[in-house]
Design a protein around this motif. Structure first.
Motif, PDB file in Angstrom:
ATOM      1  N   ALA A 187       0.836  -1.204   0.000  1.00 19.99           N
ATOM      2  CA  ALA A 187       0.000   0.000   0.000  1.00 19.99           C
ATOM      3  C   ALA A 187       0.868   1.251   0.000  1.00 19.99           C
ATOM      4  CB  ALA A 187      -0.909  -0.014   1.228  1.00 19.99           C
ATOM      5  N   GLN A 188       0.378   2.297  -0.616  1.00 17.96           N
ATOM      6  CA  GLN A 188       1.126   3.549  -0.728  1.00 17.96           C
ATOM      7  C   GLN A 188       0.855   4.497   0.434  1.00 17.96           C
ATOM      8  OE1 GLN A 188       3.415   4.174  -3.354  1.00 17.96           O
ATOM      9  NE2 GLN A 188       3.038   1.973  -3.476  1.00 17.96           N
ATOM     10  N   TRP A 189      -0.215   4.243   1.159  1.00 23.68           N
ATOM     11  CA  TRP A 189      -0.606   5.165   2.219  1.00 23.68           C
ATOM     12  C   TRP A 189      -0.863   4.408   3.516  1.00 23.68           C
ATOM     13  CZ3 TRP A 189      -0.381  10.284   1.112  1.00 23.68           C
ATOM     14  CH2 TRP A 189      -0.377  10.639  -0.247  1.00 23.68           C
ATOM     15  N   VAL A 190      -0.615   5.105   4.608  1.00 23.09           N
ATOM     16  CA  VAL A 190      -0.948   4.580   5.939  1.00 23.09           C
ATOM     17  C   VAL A 190      -1.969   5.530   6.566  1.00 23.09           C
ATOM     18  CG1 VAL A 190      -0.111   4.059   8.255  1.00 23.09           C
ATOM     19  CG2 VAL A 190       1.294   3.494   6.273  1.00 23.09           C
ATOM     20  N   LEU A 191      -3.082   4.994   7.003  1.00 19.48           N
ATOM     21  CA  LEU A 191      -4.138   5.820   7.611  1.00 19.48           C
ATOM     22  C   LEU A 191      -4.057   5.728   9.130  1.00 19.48           C
ATOM     23  CD1 LEU A 191      -6.748   7.523   7.320  1.00 19.48           C
ATOM     24  CD2 LEU A 191      -8.018   5.364   7.342  1.00 19.48           C
ATOM     25  N   GLU A 192      -3.932   6.866   9.762  1.00 20.25           N
ATOM     26  CA  GLU A 192      -3.923   6.924  11.229  1.00 20.25           C
ATOM     27  C   GLU A 192      -5.241   7.512  11.696  1.00 20.25           C
ATOM     28  OE1 GLU A 192      -1.493   8.914  14.994  1.00 20.25           O
ATOM     29  OE2 GLU A 192      -0.977   9.452  12.938  1.00 20.25           O
ATOM     30  N   GLY A 193      -5.878   6.851  12.648  1.00 21.68           N
ATOM     31  CA  GLY A 193      -7.157   7.333  13.151  1.00 21.68           C
ATOM     32  C   GLY A 193      -7.182   7.384  14.669  1.00 21.68           C
ATOM     33  N   ASP A 194      -8.002   8.239  15.198  1.00 27.13           N
ATOM     34  CA  ASP A 194      -8.155   8.356  16.644  1.00 27.13           C
ATOM     35  C   ASP A 194      -9.628   8.626  16.941  1.00 27.13           C
ATOM     36  OD1 ASP A 194      -7.664   8.509  19.329  1.00 27.13           O
ATOM     37  OD2 ASP A 194      -6.906  10.567  19.277  1.00 27.13           O
ATOM     38  N   ILE A 195     -10.175   7.938  17.914  1.00 23.27           N
ATOM     39  CA  ILE A 195     -11.574   8.143  18.293  1.00 23.27           C
ATOM     40  C   ILE A 195     -11.625   9.182  19.407  1.00 23.27           C
ATOM     41  CG2 ILE A 195     -13.668   7.055  19.174  1.00 23.27           C
ATOM     42  CD1 ILE A 195     -12.606   4.395  18.099  1.00 23.27           C
ATOM     43  N   LYS A 196     -12.242  10.306  19.139  1.00 25.16           N
ATOM     44  CA  LYS A 196     -12.295  11.388  20.109  1.00 25.16           C
ATOM     45  C   LYS A 196     -13.153  10.998  21.312  1.00 25.16           C
ATOM     46  CE  LYS A 196     -13.487  16.297  20.533  1.00 25.16           C
ATOM     47  NZ  LYS A 196     -14.025  17.491  19.836  1.00 25.16           N
ATOM     48  N   GLY A 197     -12.558  11.128  22.485  1.00 20.48           N
ATOM     49  CA  GLY A 197     -13.294  10.842  23.718  1.00 20.48           C
ATOM     50  C   GLY A 197     -13.806   9.414  23.802  1.00 20.48           C
ATOM     51  N   CYS A 198     -13.029   8.452  23.294  1.00 15.85           N
ATOM     52  CA  CYS A 198     -13.499   7.057  23.232  1.00 15.85           C
ATOM     53  C   CYS A 198     -13.928   6.538  24.606  1.00 15.85           C
ATOM     54  CB  CYS A 198     -12.400   6.174  22.649  1.00 15.85           C
ATOM     55  SG  CYS A 198     -12.798   4.404  22.641  1.00 15.85           S
ATOM     56  N   PHE A 199     -13.033   6.627  25.575  1.00 17.64           N
ATOM     57  CA  PHE A 199     -13.330   6.043  26.872  1.00 17.64           C
ATOM     58  C   PHE A 199     -14.289   6.898  27.701  1.00 17.64           C
ATOM     59  CE2 PHE A 199      -9.234   4.124  25.706  1.00 17.64           C
ATOM     60  CZ  PHE A 199      -9.583   2.794  25.793  1.00 17.64           C
ATOM     61  N   ASP A 200     -14.493   8.136  27.266  1.00 17.63           N
ATOM     62  CA  ASP A 200     -15.468   8.989  27.946  1.00 17.63           C
ATOM     63  C   ASP A 200     -16.902   8.687  27.506  1.00 17.63           C
ATOM     64  OD1 ASP A 200     -13.485  10.347  29.331  1.00 17.63           O
ATOM     65  OD2 ASP A 200     -13.209  11.794  27.705  1.00 17.63           O
ATOM     66  N   ASN A 201     -17.047   8.076  26.336  1.00 16.45           N
ATOM     67  CA  ASN A 201     -18.376   7.923  25.750  1.00 16.45           C
ATOM     68  C   ASN A 201     -18.763   6.496  25.407  1.00 16.45           C
ATOM     69  OD1 ASN A 201     -19.077  10.903  25.359  1.00 16.45           O
ATOM     70  ND2 ASN A 201     -17.112  10.778  24.301  1.00 16.45           N
ATOM     71  N   ILE A 202     -17.869   5.546  25.592  1.00 13.88           N
ATOM     72  CA  ILE A 202     -18.168   4.167  25.212  1.00 13.88           C
ATOM     73  C   ILE A 202     -19.434   3.666  25.926  1.00 13.88           C
ATOM     74  CG2 ILE A 202     -16.704   3.105  26.991  1.00 13.88           C
ATOM     75  CD1 ILE A 202     -15.921   1.021  24.829  1.00 13.88           C
ATOM     76  N   SER A 203     -20.252   2.937  25.204  1.00 13.14           N
ATOM     77  CA  SER A 203     -21.566   2.539  25.691  1.00 13.14           C
ATOM     78  C   SER A 203     -21.498   1.469  26.777  1.00 13.14           C
ATOM     79  CB  SER A 203     -22.394   2.017  24.511  1.00 13.14           C
ATOM     80  OG  SER A 203     -23.552   1.344  24.956  1.00 13.14           O
ATOM     81  N   HIS A 204     -22.172   1.720  27.889  1.00 10.87           N
ATOM     82  CA  HIS A 204     -22.281   0.705  28.931  1.00 10.87           C
ATOM     83  C   HIS A 204     -23.037  -0.516  28.414  1.00 10.87           C
ATOM     84  CE1 HIS A 204     -21.649   3.570  32.623  1.00 10.87           C
ATOM     85  NE2 HIS A 204     -20.659   3.600  31.757  1.00 10.87           N
ATOM     86  N   ASP A 205     -24.107  -0.276  27.661  1.00  7.71           N
ATOM     87  CA  ASP A 205     -24.902  -1.395  27.141  1.00  7.71           C
ATOM     88  C   ASP A 205     -24.064  -2.293  26.243  1.00  7.71           C
ATOM     89  OD1 ASP A 205     -27.118  -0.488  28.491  1.00  7.71           O
ATOM     90  OD2 ASP A 205     -27.927   0.627  26.773  1.00  7.71           O
ATOM     91  N   TRP A 206     -23.205  -1.683  25.410  1.00  7.95           N
ATOM     92  CA  TRP A 206     -22.359  -2.484  24.522  1.00  7.95           C
ATOM     93  C   TRP A 206     -21.383  -3.332  25.329  1.00  7.95           C
ATOM     94  CZ3 TRP A 206     -17.379  -3.602  23.461  1.00  7.95           C
ATOM     95  CH2 TRP A 206     -17.099  -4.250  22.244  1.00  7.95           C
ATOM     96  N   LEU A 207     -20.763  -2.719  26.336  1.00  7.31           N
ATOM     97  CA  LEU A 207     -19.802  -3.450  27.163  1.00  7.31           C
ATOM     98  C   LEU A 207     -20.482  -4.610  27.890  1.00  7.31           C
ATOM     99  CD1 LEU A 207     -17.797  -0.448  28.669  1.00  7.31           C
ATOM    100  CD2 LEU A 207     -16.934  -2.134  27.045  1.00  7.31           C
ATOM    101  N   LEU A 208     -21.649  -4.358  28.452  1.00  8.68           N
ATOM    102  CA  LEU A 208     -22.362  -5.401  29.179  1.00  8.68           C
ATOM    103  C   LEU A 208     -22.793  -6.541  28.259  1.00  8.68           C
ATOM    104  CD1 LEU A 208     -24.460  -3.083  31.488  1.00  8.68           C
ATOM    105  CD2 LEU A 208     -22.761  -4.740  32.271  1.00  8.68           C
ATOM    106  N   ALA A 209     -23.083  -6.211  27.000  1.00  7.30           N
ATOM    107  CA  ALA A 209     -23.521  -7.240  26.049  1.00  7.30           C
ATOM    108  C   ALA A 209     -22.365  -8.022  25.458  1.00  7.30           C
ATOM    109  CB  ALA A 209     -24.324  -6.589  24.922  1.00  7.30           C
ATOM    110  N   ASN A 210     -21.163  -7.448  25.463  1.00  3.67           N
ATOM    111  CA  ASN A 210     -20.068  -8.064  24.723  1.00  3.67           C
ATOM    112  C   ASN A 210     -18.887  -8.547  25.559  1.00  3.67           C
ATOM    113  OD1 ASN A 210     -20.549  -7.681  21.584  1.00  3.67           O
ATOM    114  ND2 ASN A 210     -21.331  -5.844  22.602  1.00  3.67           N
ATOM    115  N   ILE A 211     -18.762  -8.075  26.792  1.00 10.25           N
ATOM    116  CA  ILE A 211     -17.643  -8.526  27.620  1.00 10.25           C
ATOM    117  C   ILE A 211     -18.054  -9.789  28.381  1.00 10.25           C
ATOM    118  CG2 ILE A 211     -16.006  -7.907  29.421  1.00 10.25           C
ATOM    119  CD1 ILE A 211     -15.785  -6.262  26.839  1.00 10.25           C
TER     120      ILE A 211
END
Length: 240
Positions: A187-211
């Motif tokens: 590949a010619q390019w590398v994409l760098e990404g960051d999720i703004k406020g990830c741990f401040d906003n992560i869903s409790h419902d998602w964690l409870l359903a998936n962990i």
């Protein structure tokens, strides 16, 4: 009795409950403790591979109630870099007696985590990063469940992920990047990404359903809240 509870009882009967020892903290056979925990972790990983989630749950229950698991969890939180940093209760475990008492008191029945102590770490750009510091008892309970969750995470994780993985380093990631990028057809390019406020906003419902862990304990951690300058702030989303 539920199916996972029956399975846990059967596994415990097969494995034999760990003997009650009157040894002091300094007399503990740590290689044996680590071996007992590793044996259960291997069984959890194999059950995960086979998709036998009831057995995974039963083995996790056995590990998090085991004497060896509790001892190893307390050992880890009292020997890491934050061992002298207290939570909101101001308590740390420094003496062998306090460590042994902590391991013996590490139970799920009646467990209620304390709010986290909020501190701020300076960043290179002049801003501050908020950090939540749990009480020692909560750190130990989290370390205990980390022992039970790690074999599941490692079995199901992306083989090309390297962050926060045991026995993986930045050098491993660099080597992988070189292998996939050093070809003419790479590949010619590398994409760098960051999720703004990830741990401040992560869903409790998602964690409870998936962990895959005890949902009651996980829900208590997520809703523990944090103390900042003497004020209690609830956590309805994100991780405290």
């Amino acid at each position: 009795m539920t199916a996972p509870a029956r399975m846990a009882k059967t596994i415990a009967a097969e494995a034999g409950a760990p003997p009650a020892n009157d040894v002091t903290w300094d007399q503990i056979d740590w290689p044996q403790v680590a071996e007992e925990v590793m044996r259960l972790q291997v069984r959890i990983a194999k059950a995960t591979q086979a998709g036998r989630w009831n057995k995974v749950q039963a083995l996790q229950r056995l590990l998090t109630r085991s004497r060896s698991g509790k001892l190893l969890a307390v050992k880890r939180v009292t020997e890491n870099a934050g061992k002298r940093t207290a939570g909101v209760d101001g308590r740390i475990w420094k003496t062998p007696t306090s460590k042994m008492a902590a391991a013996q008191s590490l139970t799920h029945r009646g467990y209620h985590p304390l709010p986290l102590r909020r501190v701020y770490i300076p960043k290179s750009n002049g801003k501050e990063r908020p950090l939540g510091i749990p009480a020692m008892q909560d750190r130990a309970m989290q370390a205990l469940w980390h022992l039970a969750l790690s074999p599941v995470a490692e079995t199901t994780a992306d083989p090309n992920s390297y962050g926060f993985r045991p026995r993986r380093s930045t050098a491993d990631a660099i080597e992988h990047c070189f292998n996939v990028l050093a070809k003419r057809t790479s590949a010619q390019w590398v994409l760098e990404g960051d999720i703004k406020g990830c741990f401040d906003n992560i869903s409790h419902d998602w964690l409870l359903a998936n962990i895959p862990m005890d949902k009651v304990i996980l829900r208590k951690w997520l809703r523990a809240g944090f103390m900042d300058k003497g004020v209690l702030f609830p956590t309805e989303a994100g991780t405290p």
